[in-house]
Enzyme design. Structure first.
Site, PDB file in Angstrom:
ATOM      1  N   CYS A  79      42.387  14.305 -33.940  1.00  0.00           N
ATOM      2  CA  CYS A  79      42.393  15.472 -33.045  1.00  0.00           C
ATOM      3  C   CYS A  79      41.129  16.345 -33.205  1.00  0.00           C
ATOM      4  O   CYS A  79      40.063  15.935 -32.754  1.00  0.00           O
ATOM      5  CB  CYS A  79      43.687  16.239 -33.235  1.00  0.00           C
ATOM      6  SG  CYS A  79      44.170  17.119 -31.749  1.00  0.00           S
ATOM      7  N   HIS A 169      48.167  12.972 -33.790  1.00  0.00           N
ATOM      8  CA  HIS A 169      48.303  13.150 -35.240  1.00  0.00           C
ATOM      9  C   HIS A 169      49.241  12.081 -35.785  1.00  0.00           C
ATOM     10  O   HIS A 169      50.454  12.198 -35.607  1.00  0.00           O
ATOM     11  CB  HIS A 169      48.906  14.523 -35.543  1.00  0.00           C
ATOM     12  CG  HIS A 169      48.009  15.652 -35.179  1.00  0.00           C
ATOM     13  ND1 HIS A 169      47.082  16.168 -36.046  1.00  0.00           N
ATOM     14  CD2 HIS A 169      47.884  16.344 -34.040  1.00  0.00           C
ATOM     15  CE1 HIS A 169      46.437  17.150 -35.444  1.00  0.00           C
ATOM     16  NE2 HIS A 169      46.893  17.274 -34.226  1.00  0.00           N
ATOM     17  N   GLU A 171      49.612  11.643 -38.933  1.00  0.00           N
ATOM     18  CA  GLU A 171      49.892  12.071 -40.308  1.00  0.00           C
ATOM     19  C   GLU A 171      51.108  12.990 -40.405  1.00  0.00           C
ATOM     20  O   GLU A 171      51.494  13.374 -41.504  1.00  0.00           O
ATOM     21  CB  GLU A 171      48.649  12.757 -40.897  1.00  0.00           C
ATOM     22  CG  GLU A 171      48.300  14.131 -40.339  1.00  0.00           C
ATOM     23  CD  GLU A 171      47.581  14.098 -38.989  1.00  0.00           C
ATOM     24  OE1 GLU A 171      47.503  13.015 -38.372  1.00  0.00           O
ATOM     25  OE2 GLU A 171      47.113  15.151 -38.532  1.00  0.00           O
TER      26      GLU A 171
HETATM   27  N1  GLN Z   1      42.584  21.927 -29.490  1.00  0.00           N
HETATM   28  C1  GLN Z   1      42.048  21.784 -30.818  1.00  0.00           C
HETATM   29  C2  GLN Z   1      40.519  21.859 -30.798  1.00  0.00           C
HETATM   30  O1  GLN Z   1      39.946  22.020 -29.789  1.00  0.00           O
HETATM   31  C3  GLN Z   1      42.485  20.486 -31.465  1.00  0.00           C
HETATM   32  C4  GLN Z   1      43.954  20.522 -31.726  1.00  0.00           C
HETATM   33  C5  GLN Z   1      44.413  19.691 -32.882  1.00  0.00           C
HETATM   34  O2  GLN Z   1      43.632  19.320 -33.782  1.00  0.00           O
HETATM   35  N2  GLN Z   1      45.691  19.432 -32.913  1.00  0.00           N
HETATM   36  O3  GLN Z   1      39.926  21.752 -31.825  1.00  0.00           O
END
Ligand code: GLN
Length: 187
Positions: A79, A169, A171
Site C-alpha cells: 500500500c 495489506h 499482513e
Molecule cells: N492512502 C495512503 C497513501 O496515500 C495509503 C493507505 C495505506 O497504506 N493503507 O499513502
C-alpha cells in the site's frame, strides 16, 4: 536471515508479527544509524506515504535505502510502501524512491469503496485474504514488471526483480503465504 521493517509510521508491527510466525527475525529501521545493522531484506509497510516519504528525507535515510534497493536488496511493499516505490504518481508531481516501474494513483478506489476486504489469487496462491484500505491503484507498468494479482480488472500486486509490491495489506491477519512467497522467490 533478518528482515528489516521500515518503522517510521504505519503498520510495521503487523508485518513483523507475520515474519515472527514464520520464525524469521525482524528489526526496525527508525533512524539512520539503524541502516548499519545487518539485514537481508526490507519491508515497506502500509500507512501514509506522504508522511513516510517526508520522514525518510528528514531522517536522512532516503538515499541509502534507495541505493540499496537499486543494488538489489529484496523489498516487499504494501500500500503506502508501494506508493514509495512507484516511478510515477499520477495526479501528483511527487516521486519518492522511484525504483519500481509502475504508475500509481493514490486513494483510487474513491470514498465509498475506499476500504474493503476480499479474497483473491496471488501468483497462483488461492484464497489470499486481501484488505484494501484507502488503497492506491497501479495503472501502468513498464516492461519487465510482472503482474501477480488483479482484482476486478485492477492490478493489485507486481514484481520487478527483487521488488514485490501490492496495493492491499496481506499482513492483517494470520495468513503468511505472501511473506513465504517473498522469502522463497527472493532467496
Ligand atoms: N492512502 C495512503 C497513501 O496515500 C495509503 C493507505 C495505506 O497504506 N493503507 O499513502
Amino acid at each position: 536471515m533478518r528482515i528489516a521493517v521500515l518503522a517510521l509510521q504505519g503498520d510495521f508491527a503487523e508485518h513483523e508479527a507475520i515474519f515472527h510466525r514464520l520464525h524469521i527475525e525482524t528489526l526496525q529501521l527508525r533512524q539512520k544509524q539503524d541502516l548499519a545493522l545487518k539485514f537481508d531484506a526490507l519491508v515497506l509497510p502500509g500507512g501514509e506515504s506522504t508522511v513516510q516519504g517526508k520522514l525518510l528525507r528528514e531522517l536522512d535515510m532516503f538515499d541509502e535505502i534507495r541505493s540499496r534497493i537499486r543494488n538489489g536488496l529484496p523489498v516487499m511493499a504494501t500500500c503506502a510502501g508501494t506508493i514509495l516505490l512507484a516511478q510515477q504518481l499520477l495526479d501528483n508531481p511527487t516521486v519518492h524512491l522511484g525504483t519500481l516501474g509502475i504508475s500509481v494513483r493514490r486513494n483510487a478506489y474513491g470514498r465509498q469503496l475506499s476500504s474493503f476486504y476480499t479474497v483473491g489469487k496471488f501468483a497462483g496462491i488461492k484464497d489470499v485474504p486481501m484488505s484494501f484500505i484507502r488503497a492506491p491503484q497501479i495503472e501502468f507498468c513498464t516492461p519487465g514488471v510482472e503482474v501477480l494479482s488483479e482484482h476486478n480488472g485492477r492490478i493489485t500486486a507486481v514484481r520487478q526483480g527483487k521488488q514485490l509490491a501490492m496495493t492491499f495489506h496481506p499482513e492483517l491477519g494470520t495468513d503468511c503465504r505472501i511473506a513465504e512467497y517473498f522469502l522463497s522467490e527472493m532467496f
